[in-house]
Design a protein around this motif. Structure first.
Motif, short mmCIF file in Angstrom:
data_model
loop_
_atom_site.label_atom_id
_atom_site.label_comp_id
_atom_site.label_asym_id
_atom_site.label_seq_id
_atom_site.Cartn_x
_atom_site.Cartn_y
_atom_site.Cartn_z
N SER A 274 -56.22 -83.44 -54.60
CA SER A 274 -57.02 -83.06 -53.44
C SER A 274 -56.26 -82.10 -52.54
N ALA A 275 -55.02 -82.42 -52.25
CA ALA A 275 -54.20 -81.54 -51.41
C ALA A 275 -53.94 -80.21 -52.09
N LEU A 276 -53.74 -80.25 -53.39
CA LEU A 276 -53.53 -79.03 -54.17
C LEU A 276 -54.74 -78.10 -54.06
N LEU A 277 -55.94 -78.66 -54.19
CA LEU A 277 -57.15 -77.85 -54.10
C LEU A 277 -57.34 -77.25 -52.71
N ILE A 278 -57.04 -78.03 -51.68
CA ILE A 278 -57.15 -77.51 -50.31
C ILE A 278 -56.15 -76.38 -50.10
N ALA A 279 -54.93 -76.55 -50.58
CA ALA A 279 -53.93 -75.49 -50.45
C ALA A 279 -54.39 -74.23 -51.18
N GLN A 280 -54.96 -74.39 -52.37
CA GLN A 280 -55.46 -73.24 -53.12
C GLN A 280 -56.56 -72.53 -52.34
N LEU A 281 -57.50 -73.29 -51.82
CA LEU A 281 -58.60 -72.67 -51.08
C LEU A 281 -58.12 -71.97 -49.81
N CYS A 282 -57.21 -72.58 -49.08
CA CYS A 282 -56.69 -71.94 -47.87
C CYS A 282 -56.00 -70.63 -48.20
N LEU A 283 -55.19 -70.62 -49.25
CA LEU A 283 -54.51 -69.38 -49.62
C LEU A 283 -55.49 -68.33 -50.14
N THR A 284 -56.49 -68.76 -50.89
CA THR A 284 -57.46 -67.77 -51.39
C THR A 284 -58.29 -67.19 -50.26
#
Length: 141
Positions: free
Chosen positions: A95-105
């Motif tokens: 979950s945290a990984l996906l949020i980090a990915q979305l924030c960076l994208t």
């Protein structure tokens, strides 16, 4: 539709890889697990490349050296994901990984980094990220 199927396959493989690496690292260590994972990934990619033979090898000269370092991120990804899984569990890690990915994208899209066409981000996109973060917090606590 094809893109969504590949996105789901990729997401599933990221999760499965994280769990497998976490288990392997308990027996042999995180960096050893990262080495095995990167090596087996290289072997599979090479086999597919030799079978499919798409792309142009002459294009390597046109690729910026910074972009050729993309594979090195894999080692950091594996170390970070395995360490997080050991400390906070699979669900919260992914979950945290996906949020980090979305924030960076979002930052990449908004600023046009890496040659990406700039995208306008509006309230719905930020609300979506906020809802994901709230969901993860609810999930965790």
């Amino acid at each position: 539709m094809k893109g969504i199927i590949f996105a789901f396959m990729g997401g599933a493989c990221i999760t499965l890889q994280g769990v497998a690496n976490s288990r392997i690292s308990q027996d042999i260590g995180i960096w050893q697990a990262a080495t095995i994972t990167q090596f087996t990934g290289f072997i599979l990619a090479l086999a597919i490349l030799l079978f499919v033979r798409d792309g142009r090898s002459q294009g390597f000269k046109q690729v910026k050296p910074l972009y050729l370092m993309g594979g090195a991120f894999g080692a950091v990804i594996i170390f970070s994901e395995v360490t997080a899984i050991h400390q906070i569990g699979v669900t919260f890690t992914i979950s945290a990984l996906l949020i980090a990915q979305l924030c960076l994208t979002i930052l990449i899209d908004m600023n046009g980094w890496f040659g990406v066409v700039k995208q306008k981000m509006r309230l719905p996109q930020f609300a979506g990220i906020g809802m994901m973060i709230a969901g993860v917090l609810i999930l965790k606590f």
